[in-house]
Design an enzyme around this catalytic site. Structure first.
Site, PDB file in Angstrom:
ATOM      1  N   ASP A 109       2.303   5.764  -6.960  1.00  0.00           N
ATOM      2  CA  ASP A 109       3.742   5.715  -6.181  1.00  0.00           C
ATOM      3  C   ASP A 109       5.136   5.717  -6.824  1.00  0.00           C
ATOM      4  O   ASP A 109       6.061   5.821  -6.327  1.00  0.00           O
ATOM      5  CB  ASP A 109       3.624   4.450  -4.988  1.00  0.00           C
ATOM      6  CG  ASP A 109       3.057   5.139  -3.407  1.00  0.00           C
ATOM      7  OD1 ASP A 109       2.343   6.483  -3.670  1.00  0.00           O
ATOM      8  OD2 ASP A 109       2.513   4.389  -2.806  1.00  0.00           O
ATOM      9  N   HIS A 136      -2.542  -2.476  -9.755  1.00  0.00           N
ATOM     10  CA  HIS A 136      -3.029  -1.458  -8.788  1.00  0.00           C
ATOM     11  C   HIS A 136      -3.992  -2.587  -8.315  1.00  0.00           C
ATOM     12  O   HIS A 136      -4.551  -3.139  -9.722  1.00  0.00           O
ATOM     13  CB  HIS A 136      -3.817  -0.203  -9.132  1.00  0.00           C
ATOM     14  CG  HIS A 136      -3.886   0.748  -7.944  1.00  0.00           C
ATOM     15  ND1 HIS A 136      -5.517   0.670  -7.587  1.00  0.00           N
ATOM     16  CD2 HIS A 136      -3.094   1.685  -7.395  1.00  0.00           C
ATOM     17  CE1 HIS A 136      -5.833   1.730  -6.704  1.00  0.00           C
ATOM     18  NE2 HIS A 136      -4.504   2.596  -6.341  1.00  0.00           N
ATOM     19  N   HIS A 159       0.874  -1.295  -0.543  1.00  0.00           N
ATOM     20  CA  HIS A 159      -0.046  -0.301   0.180  1.00  0.00           C
ATOM     21  C   HIS A 159       0.821   1.078   0.084  1.00  0.00           C
ATOM     22  O   HIS A 159       1.405   1.536  -0.667  1.00  0.00           O
ATOM     23  CB  HIS A 159      -1.255  -0.470   1.501  1.00  0.00           C
ATOM     24  CG  HIS A 159      -1.633   0.855   1.370  1.00  0.00           C
ATOM     25  ND1 HIS A 159      -2.391   1.835   0.420  1.00  0.00           N
ATOM     26  CD2 HIS A 159      -3.145   1.383   2.256  1.00  0.00           C
ATOM     27  CE1 HIS A 159      -3.421   2.320   0.280  1.00  0.00           C
ATOM     28  NE2 HIS A 159      -4.046   2.106   1.906  1.00  0.00           N
TER      29      HIS A 159
HETATM   30  N1  ACO Z   1       5.303  -6.439 -10.543  1.00  0.00           N
HETATM   31  C1  ACO Z   1       4.719  -8.178 -11.180  1.00  0.00           C
HETATM   32  N2  ACO Z   1       3.397  -8.646 -11.104  1.00  0.00           N
HETATM   33  C2  ACO Z   1       2.730  -7.930 -10.826  1.00  0.00           C
HETATM   34  C3  ACO Z   1       1.940  -6.888 -10.316  1.00  0.00           C
HETATM   35  C4  ACO Z   1       3.626  -5.802  -9.928  1.00  0.00           C
HETATM   36  N3  ACO Z   1       4.094  -4.607  -9.584  1.00  0.00           N
HETATM   37  N4  ACO Z   1       1.272  -6.565  -9.351  1.00  0.00           N
HETATM   38  C5  ACO Z   1       0.311  -7.516 -10.153  1.00  0.00           C
HETATM   39  N5  ACO Z   1       1.454  -8.212 -10.598  1.00  0.00           N
HETATM   40  C6  ACO Z   1       0.546  -9.313 -11.445  1.00  0.00           C
HETATM   41  C7  ACO Z   1       0.723 -10.463 -10.115  1.00  0.00           C
HETATM   42  O1  ACO Z   1       1.899 -11.427  -9.939  1.00  0.00           O
HETATM   43  C8  ACO Z   1      -0.569 -11.379 -10.849  1.00  0.00           C
HETATM   44  O2  ACO Z   1      -0.210 -12.523 -11.690  1.00  0.00           O
HETATM   45  P1  ACO Z   1      -0.504 -13.732 -11.593  1.00  0.00           P
HETATM   46  O3  ACO Z   1      -2.289 -14.245 -11.799  1.00  0.00           O
HETATM   47  O4  ACO Z   1      -0.023 -14.398 -12.179  1.00  0.00           O
HETATM   48  O5  ACO Z   1      -0.434 -14.195 -10.464  1.00  0.00           O
HETATM   49  C9  ACO Z   1      -1.336 -10.751 -11.404  1.00  0.00           C
HETATM   50  O6  ACO Z   1      -0.862  -9.706 -10.997  1.00  0.00           O
HETATM   51  C10 ACO Z   1      -2.333  -9.911 -10.437  1.00  0.00           C
HETATM   52  O7  ACO Z   1      -1.745  -9.416  -9.030  1.00  0.00           O
HETATM   53  P2  ACO Z   1      -2.933  -9.690  -8.080  1.00  0.00           P
HETATM   54  O8  ACO Z   1      -1.879  -9.519  -6.956  1.00  0.00           O
HETATM   55  O9  ACO Z   1      -3.637 -10.622  -8.111  1.00  0.00           O
HETATM   56  O10 ACO Z   1      -3.364  -7.957  -7.619  1.00  0.00           O
HETATM   57  P3  ACO Z   1      -4.230  -7.308  -6.835  1.00  0.00           P
HETATM   58  O11 ACO Z   1      -5.130  -6.257  -7.046  1.00  0.00           O
HETATM   59  O12 ACO Z   1      -4.400  -8.260  -5.495  1.00  0.00           O
HETATM   60  O13 ACO Z   1      -3.192  -6.585  -6.511  1.00  0.00           O
HETATM   61  C11 ACO Z   1      -0.718  -4.392  -5.766  1.00  0.00           C
HETATM   62  C12 ACO Z   1      -2.442  -5.232  -6.569  1.00  0.00           C
HETATM   63  C13 ACO Z   1      -0.935  -5.781  -4.079  1.00  0.00           C
HETATM   64  C14 ACO Z   1      -1.077  -2.844  -5.452  1.00  0.00           C
HETATM   65  C15 ACO Z   1      -0.044  -5.274  -6.763  1.00  0.00           C
HETATM   66  O14 ACO Z   1       0.076  -4.928  -7.968  1.00  0.00           O
HETATM   67  C16 ACO Z   1       1.049  -5.720  -6.035  1.00  0.00           C
HETATM   68  O15 ACO Z   1       1.675  -6.109  -5.049  1.00  0.00           O
HETATM   69  N6  ACO Z   1       2.036  -4.080  -6.198  1.00  0.00           N
HETATM   70  C17 ACO Z   1       3.075  -3.573  -5.671  1.00  0.00           C
HETATM   71  C18 ACO Z   1       3.225  -2.979  -5.030  1.00  0.00           C
HETATM   72  C19 ACO Z   1       3.120  -1.099  -5.196  1.00  0.00           C
HETATM   73  O16 ACO Z   1       3.593  -1.110  -6.140  1.00  0.00           O
HETATM   74  N7  ACO Z   1       1.888  -0.930  -4.332  1.00  0.00           N
HETATM   75  C20 ACO Z   1       1.041   0.074  -3.916  1.00  0.00           C
HETATM   76  C21 ACO Z   1      -0.194  -0.035  -4.409  1.00  0.00           C
HETATM   77  S1  ACO Z   1      -1.347   2.036  -4.968  1.00  0.00           S
HETATM   78  C22 ACO Z   1      -1.230   2.831  -3.501  1.00  0.00           C
HETATM   79  O17 ACO Z   1      -1.252   1.424  -2.481  1.00  0.00           O
HETATM   80  C23 ACO Z   1      -1.226   3.993  -3.348  1.00  0.00           C
END
Ligand code: ACO
Length: 375
Positions: free
Chosen positions: A312, A259, A220
């Site tokens: 971010d 996201h 987050h």
């Molecule tokens: N890098 C690589 N792959 C990613 C990323 C990433 N940053 N984000 C999502 N994916 C992939 C996952 O590996 C997953 O792949 P799969 O289906 O092959 O397993 C797919 O996309 C879906 O990901 P989930 O984690 O299920 O999606 P969710 O909606 O739960 O995740 C999250 C959202 C937690 C923000 C995720 O994108 C992430 O971890 N991002 C990196 C951290 C980040 O930047 N957080 C800031 C968010 S914005 C904020 O809070 C202001």
């Protein structure tokens, strides 16, 4: 009745709201009906805080009065400064959480659950967060906290209290824009957590403390700090591609991408990208911007899976260009998000229903109890 399992509450609509609208497919964000782009170009954080709390853009007089009240509340009770001193060696986000909790002991309205009192508490929290973060930063560096100045804007005063000197206009504009872009974002994890606490009819400070703890995590609010670490580790745009390949092969995530809601570019990212470029040029440090844009290019194939940069991704480089240490990036996010948390809590109180989901039990059900001397 058979309940449906919704892990992570993904795509679950919790309640109705009038504070922000997000269209994740189209990459649209509105605060109270106004597009984030219009607000980013024409408004400022204090005006947006009023808009969020009171539901409409203020008149000149309303804005002046609101600003005066915020300015009057900037100073912390000396006891809260004492608490900050006691925990000064903890992570700044832990210090913010502890100090926000301590604020409750000195707020005359803590136990008053009326709407008017909750609005007064919201205003105090918006005013006091920057003072907490800045005072802690000074204290941990062995310096005396700098008293807030009433002639400076919200963003300028924050930078002034951190550095002890008046900031340049570019720095103030970047900080204000950053606060504005982070001000509200629907049922994100921290606002949701705040709503859960508020839904038990617990008080506002308790709900805010819950939100702070939730924002801290790297999935987050912690992402900006993680992105800046990644940028430093990559070191040069030519190394971006290899870095990404290695991370993805190890099933790691690229911070600042992806996201829960957006399947298009996060609409806030464009403003942070531009600010990173402009500040980088002005400070003679365009290398971070170049590394970040290269990472973005190298991640382009992931766009077909709905993975784009989020707010971010460029935020960390902007903070670093302002000379801010990495561990206060998340508290800065909290300073921006406080009006959003407050309005989400107010909405929860206005139309309350206890938030209490179910869990699907997957353990055994018929174990016989074994006396302790027979285990
Ligand atoms: N890098 C690589 N792959 C990613 C990323 C990433 N940053 N984000 C999502 N994916 C992939 C996952 O590996 C997953 O792949 P799969 O289906 O092959 O397993 C797919 O996309 C879906 O990901 P989930 O984690 O299920 O999606 P969710 O909606 O739960 O995740 C999250 C959202 C937690 C923000 C995720 O994108 C992430 O971890 N991002 C990196 C951290 C980040 O930047 N957080 C800031 C968010 S914005 C904020 O809070 C202001």
């Amino acid at each position: 009745m058979e309940a449906t399992l919704a892990r992570g509450l993904k795509d679950v609509v919790l309640d109705t709201t009038e504070s922000s609208f997000i269209d994740g497919e189209a990459g649209i964000l509105l605060y109270r009906g106004y597009t984030i782009h219009d607000l980013a170009e024409n408004s400022n954080f204090v005006e947006v805080s009023y808009l969020l709390l009171y539901g409409a853009l203020p008149t000149k007089q309303q804005l002046t009065d609101f600003d005066k009240r915020l300015i009057a509340h900037r100073t912390l009770a000396p006891e809260v400064i004492d608490v900050i001193r006691l925990v000064k060696d903890a992570h700044p986000m832990d210090v913010l959480r502890t100090a926000a909790s301590a604020l409750a002991a000195f707020d005359p309205d803590t136990e008053d659950m009326s709407r008017e009192a909750n609005l007064r508490k919201s205003e105090r929290l918006i005013a006091q967060f920057p003072t907490i973060v800045a005072a802690h930063h000074r204290i941990r560096n062995g310096e005396a906290p700098v008293a807030p100045r009433s002639d400076l804007t919200h963003a300028a005063n924050f930078l002034y209290m951190l550095e002890g000197k008046e900031p340049e206009q570019e720095a103030v504009d970047a900080m204000d824009l950053d606060f504005l872009l982070h001000a509200e974002h629907g049922a994100n994890a921290s606002a949701f957590a705040a709503r859960v606490t508020a839904s038990t009819l617990s008080d506002m400070h308790s709900s805010i403390v819950t939100a702070i703890g939730t924002l801290k995590g790297p999935l987050h609010g912690g992402a900006a700090e993680a992105v800046q670490k990644m940028t430093t580790e990559i070191g040069d745009p030519s190394r971006a591609e290899a870095y990404i390949k290695e991370k993805l092969a190890a099933k790691d995530r690229i911070m600042g991408f992806g996201h829960r809601v957006y399947r298009a570019e996060d609409p806030r990212a464009r403003h942070m990208r531009e600010r990173s470029r402009v500040l980088g040029e002005k400070m003679g440090h365009s290398e971070w911007y170049q590394i970040l844009t290269q990472v973005e290019k190298d991640m382009a194939p992931y766009q077909s899976r709905g993975i784009f940069v989020n707010v971010d991704f460029y935020a960390g480089s902007v903070y670093a260009l302002l000379g801010l240490p990495e561990d206060i990036f998340v508290p800065i996010f909290a300073i921006g998000r406080i009006p959003g948390w407050c309005v989400e809590i107010l909405e929860q109180y206005d139309n309350n229903m206890l938030i209490r989901p179910l869990l699907q039990y997957t353990g055994p059900k018929d174990l016989p109890f074994i006396p302790i001397d027979q285990r």
